[in-house]
Write an enzyme that holds these catalytic residues in place. Structure first.
Site, mmCIF file in Angstrom:
data_model
loop_
_atom_site.group_PDB
_atom_site.id
_atom_site.type_symbol
_atom_site.label_atom_id
_atom_site.label_comp_id
_atom_site.label_asym_id
_atom_site.label_seq_id
_atom_site.Cartn_x
_atom_site.Cartn_y
_atom_site.Cartn_z
ATOM 1 C CB CYS A 249 -0.951 0.001 1.194
ATOM 2 S SG CYS A 249 -0.139 -0.237 2.788
ATOM 3 C CG HIS A 756 -3.727 0.384 4.926
ATOM 4 N ND1 HIS A 756 -3.442 -0.636 4.038
ATOM 5 C CD2 HIS A 756 -4.628 1.177 4.295
ATOM 6 C CE1 HIS A 756 -4.150 -0.466 2.930
ATOM 7 N NE2 HIS A 756 -4.866 0.627 3.053
#
Length: 804
Positions: A249, A756
């Protein structure tokens, strides 16, 4: 996961059915014309000649580039395969048993299975493999045979993985003290005893590692959700998501920020027009198929075209729930595998499957783009990149973001002033001045319902922790707020340099005060907020703070005015900027005899004391003592000083211009206690001067710290060569210091190496969230909590640079 009543991943929405056929094509026609088509299945494969069946199986089980990259990541994250200690004394049962060279004759002697077969290298027994954790796999015949024979014959090899490249065969040891994949150096000789000629075999089965990668790929789900948000999905040119390849990510967010259209100049160079032809991009030309996977410019263009053209954009999901989309068709999913490999394949961190720092990756990506763009622009044979003849300098990607800062230094002895420009930088890294943080009345805790925090993404463990600790939530203090203006003021504020060497004072060290301001305002300003710091136990911790940052900035007050008429400046010739000879340029400082005697009285040799005093300016006994304690084990510590005119004399003075804060270096050396100053200095340089990230980098590379630093040095040398070739002629862009925010990358988690990343980009005056594959209009952009911000200078909006 994936069972009735359980968590349903997006992959559960589709069932992929693969069929294979052997076809006979008619020659001499413009388009391929199928004459005969024969299905190829497990039931029909025996109807074909053996040679054809083997060729088809070899093709079906061939490891493509994507599989090879997954395997490489798998191997990097795992321990290296050991050599079995049993291979030298392995018992061999001379029972006359030979193995047929025809794969059709192979079957498990226990169950009759014809897949996942393992050959015992001692007695020639063929048995099925073990079951996987999900119930798939073999019959356990090979393992059962090992147990039934008294655990005397531990080594097996998987049939179908044996080829002329014997090292790629899949070998395993069932011995209890190994019980893992192993290497068997004499495998070729052991196989020949059973009649197997490795050179004549082709690969017809997947290895254990390939099956593990395939199995774990199905066990992927989004662990962080947009809790409670009802967002409107969008799709089309510039609204294309990217599949998460496993902790990628950070890469996806950076790619969206740079290549999806937010920066028009890069979109023009690498992307495609809306609904345009993505097969005829200039960067695809004159590249052979063999070189295409490793061509950086081609892979940049391929990915940017996919993001900007809209060709791969699927229909807008019917559901407004971004986290519950059921309309993702596999043909619309973009997997940037080749891009990840070509950019990070030679980097010690980015080639792995672990989470990385997005800010560090962004800078590394710009360096990689610069080197390849510069090579193309200056090449006489590679004319894929074109540039206008009146361009001021080489139009490399980093020039769009490049700025210089100017330091105004005031000498504490005579008050003379010196201006020192930094090397071009692409990212403004700002410390968060927590000493100025204030609690705003009514401010919610980060992640609350009304603060715009990135609540869309929250680790399940953190959610459970919040549920368990609900009774404590009421006692938590509100999170303080710091303004972006305060962060800028802290960066530009006057600081004191205790040990600054002044050339006009015979290179003696005296304190100086320093103020920093911008030399130029770039077209795009990348801002990195140092939201992480080192805690009391020297582990990285996230700062609980909100950042009050406007969408429009005016930083004109932070522009350097340069030397003024009423200022008493340090003469350039006295600084050594225009030396009359190499001897003057490399001349060491004069050594104070009294200081030399004090050091020698402590028991150190004369040569060692001279080296120490030379390194600290010639007369500072305390600083020289510190240098002695740090360098007394150097192999040349007691050697005579080199000739002052030699190149090594200049290096004897230590890291005079390492580009990092020596105070931070010494602080980390003292507090960490297990790293040298050179190691700490290298880590700080790699991490853009951030102490927390440098400490984490050092600890994460302790297994081979010297090798990791050597890799950094090699990278910096090549980058420096490319940079010197380009920056020597770069005319940095400048303009009015008013900016508009056009993008940001947010991080959710306690550390940049975990958690994330998501990107928020401005599209047509609306903010859009790019959460890997999920793209939607954002309801509450996390302005207060972003990790990186991208601003565009107002006078460049709708006026892209023609140099790109």
């Amino acid at each position: 996961v994936g069972v009735p009543g359980g968590f349903q991943s997006e992959d559960d929405a589709f069932e992929t059915i693969s069929t294979h056929s052997i076809v006979l094509l008619k020659k001499g026609t413009a388009a391929p014309e199928i004459v005969v088509e024969m299905p190829y299945t497990e039931d029909t494969k025996n109807e074909f000649p053996t040679m054809i069946a083997q060729s088809v199986d070899s093709i079906l089980h061939h490891s493509g580039l994507a599989v090879q990259q997954d395997l490489k990541v798998w191997e990097l994250d795992d321990e290296p395969t050991p050599v079995s200690k049993y291979y030298k004394e392995l018992p061999f049962v001379d029972n006359g048993k030979l193995v047929s060279p025809n794969p059709k004759d192979w079957k498990c002697e226990l169950s009759g299975d014809t897949d996942n077969l393992w050959l015992n290298l001692s007695d020639g027994y063929i048995g099925g493999g073990r079951k996987n954790w999900d119930g798939s796999g073999g019959s356990n015949g090979a393992l059962d045979h090992f147990t039934q024979t008294g655990e005397l014959y531990p080594l097996v090899v998987k049939l179908g993985t044996i080829t002329a490249d014997i090292d790629t065969a899949d070998c395993f040891s069932y011995a209890k003290d190994e019980d893992c994949p192993v290497k068997i150096p004499n495998l070729k000789e052991l196989l020949e005893k059973r009649g197997i000629k490795a050179a004549s075999l082709q690969k017809t089965a997947k290895s254990t590692a390939e099956l593990e990668v395939e199995l774990n790929a199905t066990y992927a789900f989004d662990a962080i959700t947009e809790a409670g948000s009802h967002l409107t999905p969008v799709a089309g040119p510039g609204y294309q998501g990217l599949q998460n390849l496993g902790n990628s990510c950070y890469m996806n967010s950076v790619v969206q920020l740079l290549l999806s259209g937010t920066v028009p100049e890069l979109a023009k160079r690498y992307g495609s027009s809306h609904d345009g032809d993505i097969t005829s991009h200039p960067l695809f030309q004159n590249v052979s198929p063999k070189d295409a996977p490793t061509d950086v410019l081609l892979q940049l263009a391929k990915l940017s075209c996919a993001l900007t053209s809209g060709v791969y954009a699927g229909p807008v999901p019917e559901s407004a729930e971004v986290t519950d989309s059921k309309s993702l068709d596999p043909k619309y999913r973009l997997q940037p595998r080749m891009f990840k490999h070509v950019i990070g394949g030679d980097h010690v961190d980015f080639r792995t499957g672990q989470q990385q720092d997005a800010a560090q990756y962004l800078q590394y990506l710009l360096e990689k783009m610069d080197r390849n763009e510069l090579a193309s622009l200056k090449s006489s044979s590679d004319n894929r990149l074109v540039q206008s003849d009146d361009a001021a300098s080489a139009a490399v990607a980093s020039r769009l973001f490049s700025f210089k800062s100017s330091a105004r230094l005031v000498c504490s002895v005579d008050g003379k002033i010196k201006y020192k420009d930094s090397a071009p930088e692409t990212m403004l890294s700002l410390r968060v001045p927590m000493e100025k943080a204030k609690v705003i009345a009514g401010e919610e805790k980060a992640g609350g319902d009304d603060d715009g925090a990135p609540k869309e993404k929250r680790l399940k463990a953190e959610e459970e922790e919040n549920v368990v600790g609900q009774e404590k939530d009421d006692t938590k203090q509100p999170v303080p707020t710091v303004t972006f203006q305060q962060c800028l003021e802290s960066w530009a504020a006057e600081t004191t340099l205790e040990d600054y060497r002044w050339p006009h004072l015979q290179n003696n060290v005296h304190p100086a005060t320093q103020e920093t301001k911008f030399t130029n305002y770039p077209r795009y300003l990348l801002v990195h907020i140092q939201r992480y710091t080192l805690g009391a136990d020297w582990t990285p911790q996230k700062l609980e703070v909100n950042l009050d940052i406007p969408e429009e900035l005016d930083i004109n007050s932070f522009k350097s005015k340069g030397p003024q008429d009423n200022e008493d400046l340090v003469p350039p010739e006295e600084e050594g900027e225009t030396p009359t000879s190499a001897a003057e340029m490399n001349a060491p400082p004069s050594i104070d005899e009294g200081a030399l005697c004090q050091l020698m009285d402590m028991g150190f040799t004369m040569n060692g004391c001279k080296r120490a005093l030379t390194a600290v300016g010639g007369n500072d006994v305390q600083a020289a003592m510190n240098w002695v304690f740090e360098h007394s084990t150097d192999p040349d510590f007691n050697d005579p000083l080199p000739d002052p005119t030699s190149a090594s004399a200049a290096s004897a003075a230590g890291p005079a211009d390492s580009g990092v804060d020596e105070g931070v270096v010494m602080s980390l050396v003292d507090n960490l206690g297990c790293f040298t100053s050179d190691q700490v200095r290298a880590a700080l340089k790699e991490c853009n001067g951030a102490a927390d990230r440098a400490a984490d980098w050092l600890f994460s590379h302790m297994d081979d710290l010297d090798g990791a630093i050597a890799a950094l040095d090699s990278k910096n040398d090549s980058a420096g060569a490319a940079a010197s070739a380009s920056t020597s002629e770069v005319a940095l862009e400048d303009g009015d210091g008013t900016y508009c925010m056009v993008g940001m990358v947010s991080h959710i988690g306690k550390h940049t190496g975990s958690g994330h990343y998501v990107a928020h980009l401005k599209r047509k005056d609306k903010w859009v969230i790019f959460n890997d594959e999920k793209v939607a209009l954002s309801e509450h952009p996390p302005f207060q909590h972003a990790y990186m911000y991208l601003f565009q200078r107002k006078d460049t909006i709708d006026a892209p640079s023609p140099d790109y």
